[in-house]
Design an enzyme around this catalytic site. Structure first.
Site, mmCIF file in Angstrom:
data_model
loop_
_atom_site.group_PDB
_atom_site.id
_atom_site.type_symbol
_atom_site.label_atom_id
_atom_site.label_comp_id
_atom_site.label_asym_id
_atom_site.label_seq_id
_atom_site.Cartn_x
_atom_site.Cartn_y
_atom_site.Cartn_z
ATOM 1 N N PHE A 210 0.022 4.340 9.320
ATOM 2 C CA PHE A 210 -0.230 3.692 8.141
ATOM 3 C C PHE A 210 -1.366 2.425 8.550
ATOM 4 O O PHE A 210 -2.298 2.369 8.021
ATOM 5 C CB PHE A 210 0.915 2.781 7.451
ATOM 6 C CG PHE A 210 1.837 3.560 6.638
ATOM 7 C CD1 PHE A 210 1.501 4.816 6.476
ATOM 8 C CD2 PHE A 210 2.866 3.052 6.222
ATOM 9 C CE1 PHE A 210 2.293 5.687 5.522
ATOM 10 C CE2 PHE A 210 3.899 3.961 5.395
ATOM 11 C CZ PHE A 210 3.369 5.013 5.221
ATOM 12 N N HIS A 260 6.125 -10.179 -1.205
ATOM 13 C CA HIS A 260 5.985 -8.785 -1.985
ATOM 14 C C HIS A 260 6.302 -7.848 -0.842
ATOM 15 O O HIS A 260 5.467 -7.804 0.040
ATOM 16 C CB HIS A 260 4.421 -8.543 -2.534
ATOM 17 C CG HIS A 260 4.560 -7.407 -3.264
ATOM 18 N ND1 HIS A 260 4.930 -7.121 -4.563
ATOM 19 C CD2 HIS A 260 3.950 -6.061 -3.087
ATOM 20 C CE1 HIS A 260 4.541 -5.858 -4.947
ATOM 21 N NE2 HIS A 260 3.941 -5.265 -3.999
#
Length: 279
Positions: A210, A260
């Protein structure tokens, strides 16, 4: 736990591709609702490729009584198409959007009627007024395609000037990068809340993949420790929990407005981190 230590959280999912994935995500959401998230966001595939799955997942979250935010990407999109998506989301009762430029699917020409996320934000505001709370992306370690740190900051400012209410960052493991970005934005007069995006570390190969793709920096000491664990998944997860919990503590102490979590449709690591934080 003091009132000041209570930090709001939000959580992100991606739309499942199989009936089994849909059921698994339903169970993951039920577990994560214990955190009382401000909202649950659902990602959008390159070029809108997961639109149906995104909207279906948003519908499920709303039906479960939680607040849902749909991602909306504009690269390769038309104004008519986005107008239709906005109407669908309004009819569903969605109040929050995450407006992104997005990625082009491989082999796809530039196309589309929007060039930047700021164009999408301005279009949403022109079409729907204040119907939506609009989140945009921020890059504490600089967008991988930005010409410079300054141009990246200006791009962020242009999204806010176009009508964004707040921002969620790309994930990072250096609190200094986040605080410097917030300071620099503030110096430009951009004072919307910038919420740090948190990626739990549960797999070193997944994290490396990622991070290489999106330009997120894995500090050398973290990378080397993860490599040293080899295939020892228990040690990787234990180390990851310590690193990410410490990062969240630094962010909270420094005044981050909320956290988040990029859940990767998993609940265990997020729940453990929030438990350690007293959330």
């Amino acid at each position: 736990m003091t009132a000041s230590s209570r930090l709001p959280v939000s959580i992100e999912f991606f739309p499942p591709k199989t009936p089994e994935g849909v059921e698994k995500l339903r169970l993951v959401r039920q577990a994560l609702y214990a955190l009382k998230p401000e909202f649950c966001s659902v990602t959008f595939g390159a070029g809108g490729s997961t639109q149906e799955g995104t909207f279906n997942t948003v519908r499920d979250i709303l039906a479960e009584g939680a607040s849902a935010a749909s991602h909306l990407s504009c690269i390769g999109a038309t104004r008519a198409g986005v107008r239709e998506q906005l109407a669908t989301l309004q009819a569903m009762g969605v109040k929050r959007l995450v407006a992104l430029r997005g990625d082009l699917p491989s082999g796809y020409g530039a196309g589309g009627e929007f060039q930047y996320a700021s164009d999408l934000v301005a279009f949403i505001r022109a079409e729907t007024g204040d119907s939506f709370h609009i989140e945009v992306a921020a890059y504490p370690e600089i967008h991988p395609q930005a010409k410079s740190a300054e141009s990246d900051l200006q791009a962020f400012a242009s999204k806010v000037q176009a009508g964004a209410n707040s921002a969620i960052t790309q994930y990072f493991y250096s609190a200094d990068a986040y605080f410097r970005f917030v300071e620099d934005a503030d110096a430009l007069g951009v004072t919307v809340p910038v919420v740090p995006g948190i990626m739990p570390i549960t797999s070193s190969t997944q994290l490396m993949r990622f991070s290489d793709a999106c330009g997120a920096e894995i500090p050398r000491w973290i990378r080397l420790r993860l490599q040293g664990f080899g295939d020892d998944t228990a040690s990787i997860k234990a180390f990851g929990l310590d690193v990410v919990t410490d990062l969240c503590e630094q962010l909270r102490a420094g005044g981050a407005p909320s956290l988040h979590f990029y859940t990767m449709n998993q609940s265990a690591a997020v729940l453990e981190i929030c438990d350690r934080l007293g959330l």
